[in-house]
Design a protein around this motif. Structure first.
Motif, PDB file in Angstrom:
ATOM      1  N   SER B 230      33.724  56.826  16.918  1.00 14.25           N
ATOM      2  CA  SER B 230      33.160  55.545  17.360  1.00 14.25           C
ATOM      3  C   SER B 230      32.728  55.666  18.805  1.00 14.25           C
ATOM      4  O   SER B 230      33.374  56.364  19.582  1.00 14.25           O
ATOM      5  CB  SER B 230      34.199  54.416  17.352  1.00 14.25           C
ATOM      6  N   ALA B 231      31.682  54.956  19.135  1.00 12.84           N
ATOM      7  CA  ALA B 231      31.282  54.786  20.536  1.00 12.84           C
ATOM      8  C   ALA B 231      30.592  53.430  20.599  1.00 12.84           C
ATOM      9  O   ALA B 231      29.511  53.250  20.069  1.00 12.84           O
ATOM     10  CB  ALA B 231      30.349  55.906  20.978  1.00 12.84           C
ATOM     11  N   VAL B 232      31.263  52.478  21.245  1.00 15.73           N
ATOM     12  CA  VAL B 232      30.790  51.083  21.217  1.00 15.73           C
ATOM     13  C   VAL B 232      30.792  50.498  22.623  1.00 15.73           C
ATOM     14  O   VAL B 232      31.731  50.718  23.396  1.00 15.73           O
ATOM     15  CB  VAL B 232      31.704  50.211  20.316  1.00 15.73           C
ATOM     16  N   LEU B 233      29.757  49.761  22.940  1.00 17.98           N
ATOM     17  CA  LEU B 233      29.670  49.056  24.219  1.00 17.98           C
ATOM     18  C   LEU B 233      29.396  47.581  23.952  1.00 17.98           C
ATOM     19  O   LEU B 233      28.541  47.256  23.135  1.00 17.98           O
ATOM     20  CB  LEU B 233      28.515  49.640  25.037  1.00 17.98           C
ATOM     21  N   LYS B 234      30.160  46.718  24.628  1.00 18.46           N
ATOM     22  CA  LYS B 234      29.916  45.274  24.502  1.00 18.46           C
ATOM     23  C   LYS B 234      29.894  44.640  25.885  1.00 18.46           C
ATOM     24  O   LYS B 234      30.604  45.085  26.799  1.00 18.46           O
ATOM     25  CB  LYS B 234      31.039  44.607  23.686  1.00 18.46           C
ATOM     26  N   SER B 235      29.118  43.571  26.015  1.00 16.74           N
ATOM     27  CA  SER B 235      29.171  42.776  27.240  1.00 16.74           C
ATOM     28  C   SER B 235      29.835  41.436  26.931  1.00 16.74           C
ATOM     29  O   SER B 235      30.158  41.133  25.784  1.00 16.74           O
ATOM     30  CB  SER B 235      27.775  42.589  27.842  1.00 16.74           C
ATOM     31  N   ARG B 236      30.019  40.654  27.974  1.00 15.20           N
ATOM     32  CA  ARG B 236      30.800  39.413  27.864  1.00 15.20           C
ATOM     33  C   ARG B 236      30.058  38.334  27.088  1.00 15.20           C
ATOM     34  O   ARG B 236      28.841  38.237  27.139  1.00 15.20           O
ATOM     35  CB  ARG B 236      31.128  38.906  29.269  1.00 15.20           C
ATOM     36  N   ARG B 237      30.840  37.518  26.415  1.00 15.78           N
ATOM     37  CA  ARG B 237      30.309  36.325  25.757  1.00 15.78           C
ATOM     38  C   ARG B 237      30.660  35.106  26.595  1.00 15.78           C
ATOM     39  O   ARG B 237      31.577  35.157  27.424  1.00 15.78           O
ATOM     40  CB  ARG B 237      30.938  36.172  24.362  1.00 15.78           C
ATOM     41  N   TYR B 238      29.984  33.995  26.319  1.00 17.30           N
ATOM     42  CA  TYR B 238      30.298  32.764  27.032  1.00 17.30           C
ATOM     43  C   TYR B 238      31.732  32.347  26.698  1.00 17.30           C
ATOM     44  O   TYR B 238      32.098  32.258  25.526  1.00 17.30           O
ATOM     45  CB  TYR B 238      29.329  31.634  26.655  1.00 17.30           C
ATOM     46  N   GLY B 239      32.535  32.134  27.744  1.00 15.05           N
ATOM     47  CA  GLY B 239      33.904  31.697  27.533  1.00 15.05           C
ATOM     48  C   GLY B 239      34.942  32.775  27.797  1.00 15.05           C
ATOM     49  O   GLY B 239      36.141  32.493  27.789  1.00 15.05           O
ATOM     50  N   SER B 240      34.515  34.015  28.027  1.00 21.23           N
ATOM     51  CA  SER B 240      35.509  35.031  28.372  1.00 21.23           C
ATOM     52  C   SER B 240      35.703  35.035  29.891  1.00 21.23           C
ATOM     53  O   SER B 240      34.827  34.614  30.645  1.00 21.23           O
ATOM     54  CB  SER B 240      35.101  36.403  27.841  1.00 21.23           C
ATOM     55  N   PHE B 241      36.856  35.479  30.339  1.00 22.35           N
ATOM     56  CA  PHE B 241      37.269  35.408  31.745  1.00 22.35           C
ATOM     57  C   PHE B 241      36.893  36.717  32.412  1.00 22.35           C
ATOM     58  O   PHE B 241      37.534  37.739  32.170  1.00 22.35           O
ATOM     59  CB  PHE B 241      38.780  35.159  31.798  1.00 22.35           C
ATOM     60  N   GLU B 242      35.844  36.662  33.226  1.00 17.08           N
ATOM     61  CA  GLU B 242      35.289  37.905  33.755  1.00 17.08           C
ATOM     62  C   GLU B 242      35.237  37.943  35.277  1.00 17.08           C
ATOM     63  O   GLU B 242      35.310  36.923  35.942  1.00 17.08           O
ATOM     64  CB  GLU B 242      33.867  38.117  33.206  1.00 17.08           C
ATOM     65  N   VAL B 243      35.040  39.162  35.757  1.00 18.26           N
ATOM     66  CA  VAL B 243      34.942  39.425  37.187  1.00 18.26           C
ATOM     67  C   VAL B 243      33.616  38.889  37.741  1.00 18.26           C
ATOM     68  O   VAL B 243      32.620  38.830  37.026  1.00 18.26           O
ATOM     69  CB  VAL B 243      35.106  40.947  37.417  1.00 18.26           C
ATOM     70  N   ILE B 374      31.791  44.276  31.095  1.00 13.53           N
ATOM     71  CA  ILE B 374      31.288  45.247  30.113  1.00 13.53           C
ATOM     72  C   ILE B 374      32.469  46.112  29.688  1.00 13.53           C
ATOM     73  O   ILE B 374      33.259  46.534  30.526  1.00 13.53           O
ATOM     74  CB  ILE B 374      30.228  46.184  30.741  1.00 13.53           C
ATOM     75  N   SER B 375      32.582  46.377  28.404  1.00  8.28           N
ATOM     76  CA  SER B 375      33.617  47.301  27.934  1.00  8.28           C
ATOM     77  C   SER B 375      33.000  48.339  27.017  1.00  8.28           C
ATOM     78  O   SER B 375      32.108  48.026  26.233  1.00  8.28           O
ATOM     79  CB  SER B 375      34.702  46.559  27.146  1.00  8.28           C
ATOM     80  N   ALA B 376      33.492  49.568  27.144  1.00 10.27           N
ATOM     81  CA  ALA B 376      33.058  50.643  26.248  1.00 10.27           C
ATOM     82  C   ALA B 376      34.298  51.303  25.657  1.00 10.27           C
ATOM     83  O   ALA B 376      35.266  51.571  26.368  1.00 10.27           O
ATOM     84  CB  ALA B 376      32.222  51.670  26.995  1.00 10.27           C
TER      85      ALA B 376
END
Lengths: 143, 382
Positions: B230-243, B374-376
């Motif tokens: 697996s190799a997956v990258l996602k960015s934030r959605r509305y409502g997540s607690f981010e930097v 962003i998380s990978a």
């Protein structure tokens, strides 16, 4: 008498008898954004209205900034005069959780859930004597 | 065509401070090391992806390695740069476009917290001017809330750092190689309450390179290919607690780490309980704790018992950050995510030496998290 100027335009009503933080609210999905924007972060709608946020809320989380940040931090402090400061997110009911500096910097006097109110105070003084005003959250006395 | 992908070469320049070499030169050391490991030469490489936040364009490595005319793409995705480069290379081979490629990342940062540019992230300059544009603050506020919600103790924060420095002491490529006691960590200077200076990673230097190829050709290059399941990258959605967020939504959504982990497990057809060794973004002690749950390895709050009982140590039931993580290695932004993969390949080859997880691990997991949300994630299999 020195001029008092807002740190940036559009962040809060200024000048005003009772300044308030400004948010945009989406007319499509009803979500509020701070700072106010041209579009909605939740649904990408572009039909938004400007509104004043409530001036009281509860502390959602916090920390104390113990070291002096690098630029673009621009408080006028030096390494010698720097004082640690509190930062937190305050949940403003019906609006949004706004991140702001806290007037309180003693960790023993801060707790998640405590009542806070927004205040507008001088953040720094420019070389020409102008006082730059920003918003802060202050614990509500006796709450 | 839909090709499986294998990692057949790994290279590293030790992390920390190397006064004699630029970041890019450290990248070149890692690249040559990876080529040698795969038993190939630079001219054999058909394409490359790479990233660096403050040491120039990765493709300029060609000036060091040779101008062979290959497509060499620069990648920039904050602390998720390494993961993003790897995913780009994975997809390139997966699609059947090329058979053999390299991913690389390197950096050399100034001391102290990272400088952040508000305008580059679509924020007003005031946000930085008043002193809110700091990753350290975000992580402190996130773990402060998390500890309040799920009953994580301050001692557990210190235990995460203690483990990191212990693991770093066993890793010849780590920057911090001295164990530090729980007492010293907990009693050190406070940086952002509740996190002390030993609980934060620091900007550092280093380089990593990996050689990837079509899985059916992997044995041409190595006896121990490690497959990228697996190799997956996602960015934030509305409502997540981010930097770097001047406000947070009242509604709450899962963060990019949760989303990336879920997609990665689905892609690999395995679950969290199958993973034998894991590298999770540990920008600070609290991040490792929160990321254990966000990646699906435990329920929120279970970390208190898991960490106190030693489950996350190298010889524990769920070894986390076996090379010392960001806490012991520091964070050269471009190289950081690839260091996790380097370590996981070593572990799955059963070649990690003093920091080898016992029991011949077969499945490994890596996770990076970076600004502005962003998380990978990768899942690797022997």
């Amino acid at each position: 008498m020195n001029n008092r100027v807002a740190i940036t335009e559009g962040l809060f009503t200024w000048p005003s008898e009772q300044p308030a933080l400004l948010a945009s609210r989406c007319n499509n999905c009803g979500i509020a954004s701070f700072p106010a924007g041209q579009s909605c972060m939740a649904c990408s709608g572009q039909d938004v209205s400007l509104e004043e946020l409530p001036n009281r809320g509860t502390l959602w989380t916090w920390t104390i900034q113990q070291f002096m940040p690098k630029p673009p931090y621009a408080s006028g402090e030096t390494m010698e005069t720097f004082k640690p400061y509190g930062v937190g997110y305050v949940e403003l009911p019906g609006g949004v959780r706004v991140e702001g500096r806290l007037t309180e910097s003693d960790p023993a006097k801060l707790a998640i859930g405590m009542e806070m109110e927004v205040v507008f105070e001088t953040f720094r003084t420019e070389e020409n004597g102008d006082e730059v005003v920003s918003f802060f959250f202050k614990p509500v006395a006796g709450a | 065509m839909d090709m499986d992908v294998a990692i057949v070469g790994i290279g590293i320049h030790p992390f920390g401070r190397t006064p004699g070499l630029s970041g890019m030169q450290q990248g070149a050391v890692a690249a040559r090391d990876a080529l040698k490991d795969a038993g190939i030469e630079w001219k054999d490489i058909q394409f490359a992806f790479g990233g660096s936040a403050s040491s120039g364009n990765a493709d300029a490595l060609s000036n060091e390695l040779g101008l062979t005319g290959i497509p060499f793409m620069n990648v920039a995705n904050g602390c998720a740069t390494g993961g993003s480069s790897l995913i780009s290379a994975y997809n390139t081979i997966k699609s059947g476009l090329f058979d053999l490629g390299m991913v690389t990342g390197f950096d050399k940062h100034d001391r102290g917290a990272f400088d952040a540019d508000p305008e580059a992230l679509g924020l007003g300059r005031w946000y930085g001017e008043v002193g809110m544009m700091l990753t350290t603050q975000f992580f402190a506020m996130k773990i402060q809330k998390y500890m309040h919600q799920y009953g994580i103790s301050k001692e557990t924060l210190a235990r995460v750092a203690e483990k990191a420095f212990l693991n770093g002491s066993l890793n010849p490529n780590a920057w911090r190689r001295q164990p530090v006691s729980v007492e010293e960590i907990a009693g050190a200077m406070m940086v952002n309450d509740p996190l002390t200076k030993y609980m934060f990673c620091a900007p550092a230097e280093g380089g990593v390179a990996l050689v990837l190829c079509r899985a059916d050709k992997a044995r041409q290059y190595t006896d121990t290919p490690i497959y990228l399941k697996s190799a997956v990258l996602k960015s934030r959605r509305y409502g997540s607690f981010e930097v770097f967020a001047p406000s947070q939504a009242l509604v709450e959504a899962e963060g990019p780490t949760y989303d990336a982990a879920k997609a990665a497990f689905e892609m690999a057809g395995v679950g969290p309980a199958d993973i034998d060794v894991m590298q999770l973004q540990d920008t600070e002690s609290g991040a490792e704790i929160m990321h254990m749950a966000e990646n699906g390895f435990c329920e929120h709050g279970e970390q208190e018992h898991l960490i106190q009982s030693g489950a996350t140590r190298i010889d524990g039931s769920m070894p986390v950050n076996t090379d010392g993580g960001c806490l012991a290695n520091g964070e050269p932004i471009g190289a950081s995510g690839l260091r996790q993969v380097y370590e996981t390949v070593l572990q799955l080859r059963h070649a990690a030496g003093d920091h080898q997880v016992p029991g011949e691990p077969r499945l490994g997991y890596t996770h990076v998290y970076g600004a502005p949300g962003i998380s990978a994630v990768t899942i690797l299999q022997r």
